[in-house]
Design a protein around this motif. Structure first.
Motif, mmCIF file in Angstrom:
data_model
loop_
_atom_site.group_PDB
_atom_site.id
_atom_site.type_symbol
_atom_site.label_atom_id
_atom_site.label_comp_id
_atom_site.label_asym_id
_atom_site.label_seq_id
_atom_site.Cartn_x
_atom_site.Cartn_y
_atom_site.Cartn_z
ATOM 1 N N ALA A 185 15.282 50.060 -10.579
ATOM 2 C CA ALA A 185 14.453 51.228 -10.254
ATOM 3 C C ALA A 185 14.227 51.339 -8.747
ATOM 4 C CB ALA A 185 13.120 51.140 -10.985
ATOM 5 N N LEU A 186 14.044 50.206 -8.081
ATOM 6 C CA LEU A 186 13.788 50.225 -6.638
ATOM 7 C C LEU A 186 14.972 50.767 -5.852
ATOM 8 C CD1 LEU A 186 11.866 46.860 -6.133
ATOM 9 C CD2 LEU A 186 11.015 49.144 -5.546
ATOM 10 N N THR A 187 16.166 50.498 -6.324
ATOM 11 C CA THR A 187 17.347 50.972 -5.603
ATOM 12 C C THR A 187 17.433 52.503 -5.581
ATOM 13 O OG1 THR A 187 18.757 50.841 -7.580
ATOM 14 C CG2 THR A 187 18.648 48.886 -6.164
ATOM 15 N N GLN A 188 16.671 53.147 -6.463
ATOM 16 C CA GLN A 188 16.661 54.603 -6.519
ATOM 17 C C GLN A 188 15.495 55.201 -5.724
ATOM 18 O OE1 GLN A 188 19.298 56.003 -8.111
ATOM 19 N NE2 GLN A 188 19.910 53.865 -8.430
ATOM 20 N N GLU A 189 14.645 54.335 -5.157
ATOM 21 C CA GLU A 189 13.459 54.789 -4.439
ATOM 22 C C GLU A 189 13.732 54.890 -2.943
ATOM 23 O OE1 GLU A 189 10.434 55.544 -5.598
ATOM 24 O OE2 GLU A 189 10.365 54.716 -7.633
ATOM 25 N N ALA A 190 12.982 55.764 -2.284
ATOM 26 C CA ALA A 190 12.994 55.792 -0.823
ATOM 27 C C ALA A 190 12.187 54.602 -0.310
ATOM 28 C CB ALA A 190 12.378 57.099 -0.328
ATOM 29 N N ASN A 191 12.329 54.287 0.965
ATOM 30 C CA ASN A 191 11.598 53.160 1.533
ATOM 31 C C ASN A 191 10.088 53.361 1.435
ATOM 32 O OD1 ASN A 191 14.056 52.059 2.098
ATOM 33 N ND2 ASN A 191 13.684 51.780 4.294
ATOM 34 N N PHE A 192 9.365 52.227 1.323
ATOM 35 C CA PHE A 192 7.916 52.246 1.167
ATOM 36 C C PHE A 192 7.222 51.926 2.484
ATOM 37 C CE2 PHE A 192 8.305 50.422 -3.428
ATOM 38 C CZ PHE A 192 8.646 51.680 -3.906
ATOM 39 N N TYR A 210 3.644 50.687 -0.858
ATOM 40 C CA TYR A 210 3.937 49.445 -1.589
ATOM 41 C C TYR A 210 2.739 49.029 -2.438
ATOM 42 C CZ TYR A 210 4.118 44.448 -2.486
ATOM 43 O OH TYR A 210 4.045 43.209 -3.103
ATOM 44 N N ILE A 211 1.546 49.095 -1.879
ATOM 45 C CA ILE A 211 0.338 48.759 -2.639
ATOM 46 C C ILE A 211 0.199 49.687 -3.842
ATOM 47 C CG2 ILE A 211 -2.188 48.741 -2.579
ATOM 48 C CD1 ILE A 211 -1.985 47.830 0.357
ATOM 49 N N ALA A 212 0.395 50.983 -3.635
ATOM 50 C CA ALA A 212 0.296 51.942 -4.741
ATOM 51 C C ALA A 212 1.337 51.647 -5.814
ATOM 52 C CB ALA A 212 0.462 53.367 -4.213
ATOM 53 N N TRP A 213 2.536 51.253 -5.391
ATOM 54 C CA TRP A 213 3.599 50.899 -6.340
ATOM 55 C C TRP A 213 3.213 49.690 -7.167
ATOM 56 C CZ3 TRP A 213 6.973 46.634 -6.799
ATOM 57 C CH2 TRP A 213 8.080 46.833 -7.649
ATOM 58 N N MET A 214 2.666 48.663 -6.531
ATOM 59 C CA MET A 214 2.247 47.466 -7.260
ATOM 60 C C MET A 214 1.090 47.758 -8.216
ATOM 61 S SD MET A 214 3.934 44.599 -6.847
ATOM 62 C CE MET A 214 2.807 43.206 -7.025
ATOM 63 N N VAL A 215 0.189 48.618 -7.795
ATOM 64 C CA VAL A 215 -0.928 49.010 -8.667
ATOM 65 C C VAL A 215 -0.392 49.722 -9.906
ATOM 66 C CG1 VAL A 215 -2.932 50.542 -8.853
ATOM 67 C CG2 VAL A 215 -2.655 49.087 -6.831
ATOM 68 N N GLU A 216 0.578 50.616 -9.724
ATOM 69 C CA GLU A 216 1.177 51.325 -10.857
ATOM 70 C C GLU A 216 1.970 50.378 -11.744
ATOM 71 O OE1 GLU A 216 2.354 54.213 -13.540
ATOM 72 O OE2 GLU A 216 0.739 54.210 -12.053
ATOM 73 N N SER A 256 13.758 36.641 -9.457
ATOM 74 C CA SER A 256 12.559 36.917 -8.668
ATOM 75 C C SER A 256 12.875 36.978 -7.183
ATOM 76 C CB SER A 256 11.517 35.826 -8.932
ATOM 77 O OG SER A 256 10.391 35.971 -8.079
ATOM 78 N N GLN A 257 13.745 36.094 -6.722
ATOM 79 C CA GLN A 257 14.143 36.117 -5.319
ATOM 80 C C GLN A 257 14.912 37.387 -4.981
ATOM 81 O OE1 GLN A 257 16.122 32.195 -5.103
ATOM 82 N NE2 GLN A 257 14.553 31.615 -3.623
ATOM 83 N N ARG A 258 15.766 37.839 -5.889
ATOM 84 C CA ARG A 258 16.495 39.090 -5.677
ATOM 85 C C ARG A 258 15.538 40.269 -5.611
ATOM 86 N NH1 ARG A 258 19.720 39.688 -10.438
ATOM 87 N NH2 ARG A 258 20.161 41.734 -9.558
ATOM 88 N N LEU A 259 14.520 40.255 -6.480
ATOM 89 C CA LEU A 259 13.518 41.316 -6.469
ATOM 90 C C LEU A 259 12.741 41.293 -5.152
ATOM 91 C CD1 LEU A 259 11.844 43.560 -7.735
ATOM 92 C CD2 LEU A 259 10.568 41.814 -9.015
ATOM 93 N N GLY A 260 12.361 40.104 -4.711
ATOM 94 C CA GLY A 260 11.659 40.000 -3.435
ATOM 95 C C GLY A 260 12.505 40.499 -2.278
ATOM 96 N N GLN A 261 13.790 40.173 -2.295
ATOM 97 C CA GLN A 261 14.676 40.627 -1.231
ATOM 98 C C GLN A 261 14.854 42.135 -1.266
ATOM 99 O OE1 GLN A 261 15.790 38.806 1.325
ATOM 100 N NE2 GLN A 261 16.551 40.771 2.132
ATOM 101 N N GLN A 262 14.880 42.710 -2.462
ATOM 102 C CA GLN A 262 14.982 44.165 -2.562
ATOM 103 C C GLN A 262 13.758 44.825 -1.939
ATOM 104 O OE1 GLN A 262 17.606 46.029 -3.693
ATOM 105 N NE2 GLN A 262 16.424 47.788 -2.949
ATOM 106 N N LEU A 263 12.596 44.217 -2.102
ATOM 107 C CA LEU A 263 11.379 44.768 -1.513
ATOM 108 C C LEU A 263 11.358 44.583 0.005
ATOM 109 C CD1 LEU A 263 8.823 43.797 -4.268
ATOM 110 C CD2 LEU A 263 9.236 46.109 -3.406
ATOM 111 N N VAL A 264 11.988 43.521 0.502
ATOM 112 C CA VAL A 264 12.141 43.379 1.951
ATOM 113 C C VAL A 264 12.883 44.586 2.507
ATOM 114 C CG1 VAL A 264 13.245 42.046 3.790
ATOM 115 C CG2 VAL A 264 12.072 40.848 1.944
ATOM 116 N N VAL A 265 13.981 44.950 1.856
ATOM 117 C CA VAL A 265 14.776 46.111 2.271
ATOM 118 C C VAL A 265 13.976 47.386 2.100
ATOM 119 C CG1 VAL A 265 16.856 47.452 1.774
ATOM 120 C CG2 VAL A 265 16.940 44.941 1.718
ATOM 121 N N GLN A 266 13.297 47.489 0.940
ATOM 122 C CA GLN A 266 12.584 48.715 0.590
ATOM 123 C C GLN A 266 11.428 49.016 1.543
ATOM 124 O OE1 GLN A 266 14.156 49.522 -2.347
ATOM 125 N NE2 GLN A 266 13.448 51.632 -2.261
#
Length: 220
Positions: free
Chosen positions: A78-85, A90-96, A139-149
């Protein structure tokens, strides 16, 4: 002659057993569920069920760790389809995501709450560690995706760690939200001061935590 199953048939049977366990867990407490019930739900013998999972704890530990891997994979996709945060986005995304985790993946958070005190007691340690290693890698891949995002808002390890914090907040609140029931049965009494609205309060707690966390650790 003994039946010979293809790898695909074995994988399908294994998945059917896991799904039966999930279906039972959706309406019963962990202690109420037996391997016999699971076998009957699948339409196989208890012996067959034990050939795939040596204990009930092995079965539910596998469900927990493999489903968490799938959940994280879904977030990555899903993150790969999102624009950068931005930080606030990012906080709003985590809350959702906290709301979605509670409402759409309740089996995961219920199992996570009993992982240490119940499941680890009889689960196979070597198999659990192997599954945990696989989850850690996702989990590490997800964290790295958020670094990019987020354009390096935090380090990969920090993003990955925050999902553990999120899980801890949800599990803790969920445990305390059950004080007006006993073993899935509502009590004929109320405790207004003890009542917890799980979704809004979990969202509030993760929001407050992230705001403070980013103030202390953000690179920007």
């Amino acid at each position: 002659m003994a039946n010979i199953y293809t790898p695909n048939q074995k994988a399908a049977k294994r998945q059917a057993i896991m799904q039966a366990a999930i279906d039972l867990f959706a309406h019963n407490s962990y202690t109420e569920i037996t391997m016999q019930q699971i076998a009957e739900t699948v339409g196989s013998s208890k012996g067959t069920t034990f050939r795939y999972f040596a204990t009930k704890e092995d079965l539910f530990m596998t469900i927990l760790l493999e489903d968490y891997q799938r959940y994280f994979e879904q977030l990555i996709a899903a993150l790969t389809q999102e624009a950068n945060f931005s930080a606030s986005e990012y906080i709003a995304w985590m809350v959702e995501q906290t709301k979605r985790l509670i409402e759409q993946h309740d089996v995961l958070i219920r199992l996570n709450a009993i992982r240490g005190p119940i499941l680890e007691g009889k689960a196979n340690m070597a198999e659990t560690i192997a599954q945990r290693d696989a989850l850690y890698a996702v989990s590490q891949r997800l964290g790295q995706q958020l670094v990019v995002q987020t354009d390096n808002l935090l380090a990969q390890a920090q993003f990955s760690h925050l999902f553990i914090v999120q899980s801890g907040i949800i599990s803790g609140l969920m445990n305390m939200a059950s004080l007006t029931s006993f073993n899935h049965q509502k009590l004929a009494r109320t405790y207004p001061d003890f009542e917890i609205q799980l979704v809004p309060e979990a969202q509030q707690q993760i929001k407050f935590y992230l705001i403070q966390y980013l103030e202390e650790f953000s690179k920007k």
